[in-house]
Design an enzyme around this catalytic site. Sequence first.
Site, PDB file in Angstrom:
ATOM      1  N   ARG A  46     -18.968  22.117 -14.282  1.00 50.38           N
ATOM      2  CA  ARG A  46     -17.672  21.497 -14.864  1.00 50.38           C
ATOM      3  C   ARG A  46     -17.495  21.482 -16.285  1.00 50.38           C
ATOM      4  NH1 ARG A  46     -17.712  16.400 -15.437  1.00 50.38           N
ATOM      5  NH2 ARG A  46     -18.562  15.919 -13.392  1.00 50.38           N
ATOM      6  N   TYR A  98      10.232  23.961 -17.753  1.00 53.03           N
ATOM      7  CA  TYR A  98       9.978  24.187 -16.487  1.00 53.03           C
ATOM      8  C   TYR A  98      10.089  22.960 -15.411  1.00 53.03           C
ATOM      9  CZ  TYR A  98       6.764  25.236 -12.710  1.00 53.03           C
ATOM     10  OH  TYR A  98       6.089  25.375 -11.480  1.00 53.03           O
ATOM     11  N   ASP A 170       5.272  25.862 -25.016  1.00 50.61           N
ATOM     12  CA  ASP A 170       5.004  26.750 -23.757  1.00 50.61           C
ATOM     13  C   ASP A 170       5.523  27.970 -23.806  1.00 50.61           C
ATOM     14  OD1 ASP A 170       4.931  27.934 -21.174  1.00 50.61           O
ATOM     15  OD2 ASP A 170       5.703  25.679 -20.320  1.00 50.61           O
ATOM     16  N   LYS A 195       1.441  33.371 -14.384  1.00 50.10           N
ATOM     17  CA  LYS A 195       2.627  34.164 -14.529  1.00 50.10           C
ATOM     18  C   LYS A 195       2.185  35.468 -15.271  1.00 50.10           C
ATOM     19  CE  LYS A 195       4.487  30.615 -12.935  1.00 50.10           C
ATOM     20  NZ  LYS A 195       5.171  29.592 -13.556  1.00 50.10           N
TER      21      LYS A 195
HETATM   22  C1  LIG Z   1       4.930  27.907 -13.906  1.00 48.99           C
HETATM   23  C2  LIG Z   1       5.160  27.512 -15.089  1.00 48.99           C
HETATM   24  C3  LIG Z   1       4.551  26.398 -15.355  1.00 48.99           C
HETATM   25  C4  LIG Z   1       3.579  25.597 -14.555  1.00 48.99           C
HETATM   26  O1  LIG Z   1       2.514  26.160 -14.340  1.00 48.99           O
HETATM   27  P1  LIG Z   1       1.641  26.284 -12.870  1.00 48.99           P
HETATM   28  O2  LIG Z   1       0.588  27.247 -13.226  1.00 48.99           O
HETATM   29  O3  LIG Z   1       2.536  26.699 -11.902  1.00 48.99           O
HETATM   30  O4  LIG Z   1       0.874  24.956 -12.814  1.00 48.99           O
HETATM   31  C5  LIG Z   1       4.898  25.739 -16.891  1.00 48.99           C
HETATM   32  N1  LIG Z   1       5.727  26.380 -17.545  1.00 48.99           N
HETATM   33  C6  LIG Z   1       6.277  27.589 -17.215  1.00 48.99           C
HETATM   34  C7  LIG Z   1       7.104  28.105 -18.229  1.00 48.99           C
HETATM   35  C8  LIG Z   1       6.207  27.956 -16.006  1.00 48.99           C
HETATM   36  O5  LIG Z   1       6.921  28.969 -15.926  1.00 48.99           O
END
Ligand SMILES: *Cc1c(COP(=O)(O)O)cnc(C)c1O
Length: 377
Positions: A46, A98, A170, A195
């Site tokens: 961890r 998001y 983000d 993504k």
């Molecule tokens: C998918 C997404 C998230 C969340 O991520 P996960 O890996 O699904 O937990 C956060 N910000 C954006 C812009 C996203 O597209």
Amino acid sequence: MGFSTDAIHAGQEPDLKTGAVITPIYQTSTYAQEELGKHKGYEYARTQNLTRESLEKNIAALEKGKYGIAFSSGLAATNALMSLVKSGDHIIISNNVYGGTYRLYELVMKDFGLDYSWVDTSNLKNIDNAIKPNTKIVYVETPTNPMLTITDLIGVSEICKKNKFISIVDNTFMSPYFQNPLELGCDIVLHSTTKYINGHSDVVGGIVVTKSEKIHERLRYIQNAAGAIPGPFDCWLILRATKTLAVRMDRHEKNANKLAEYFEKNNKAKKVFYPGLKSHPQHELAKKQMRGFGGMISVDFGDIKTAKKVVNNVKIFTLAESLGGVESLVCHPASMTHASVPKAERDKMGLTESLVRFSVGIEDIEDLIKDIDNILG
Ligand SMILES: *Cc1c(COP(=O)(O)O)cnc(C)c1O
């Protein structure tokens, strides 16, 4: 080093014992200690794992940061960021983030005494107007999902520097290939590695990158203390994927540009949202702070019947949540990704029932256009 050189080499050295060129999957929970108090820097997985460390160093280099801290999902990373503040603190945040970010902060973290102002950060005045004596963080997503609205990152970092706030971006939609918020003066970059960074729709993961030693120390502590770590195999898959990030992003963008142009010429598409189009209201800002326009397009078809016809009849595009993978996806934000956002809020940002979001993959563009044209005619 250039982006692709870093993508292929940063954080990775041939394995010390065997010379293996590719970082091994250290699938172990614990490590042998030589004698009491003497070990190789690895005690428990961890806390330390070499596959994860390689991934963290690799993405930190791509984001022009110093430290990467990896998590088991984008939202686990989003959650960890709130350990930078305390009950009673205030956060200014983009209103079109998001959906899961909205759910976590507004419906979960608020119960722990955190105060959020949801504002349209594409107008910097709205950030200034939302400042309170207890403000600690400005959190933005740019371009936004699914409206592809852009926030001026140099402007945000200036407001934050002046007021001693932490700026968080983000950067999931752009990936480090097209946008580096740390270079524009922001403090923290967040990615859902699920993504574009992983890009093959086979891992859920997240990462935070920073240059600040203080922020790194706190988040590293939380990574171990709260324990939302990614497994070694997931780290290895993402590390494998960053090697091709540059070539994938170039192709995503090339295809998205062509599809956006197709939509602009088709009279069934009433409004086309893509930062690469001259018709995008923030095209000039996009050109200034991004090196490309990405692979996401949203189209308002004006009526729900046409929108439904498109999402139900595509053959190469797949109707699914998520984005950023090599395969093209289509989604209906109002009923899928953004269903948890109240209708009044959706209407305010133009997220109508007739809006369809396209995550343009890296297939042959002629096939992708034909797939849509067969439906729209
Ligand atoms: C998918 C997404 C998230 C969340 O991520 P996960 O890996 O699904 O937990 C956060 N910000 C954006 C812009 C996203 O597209």
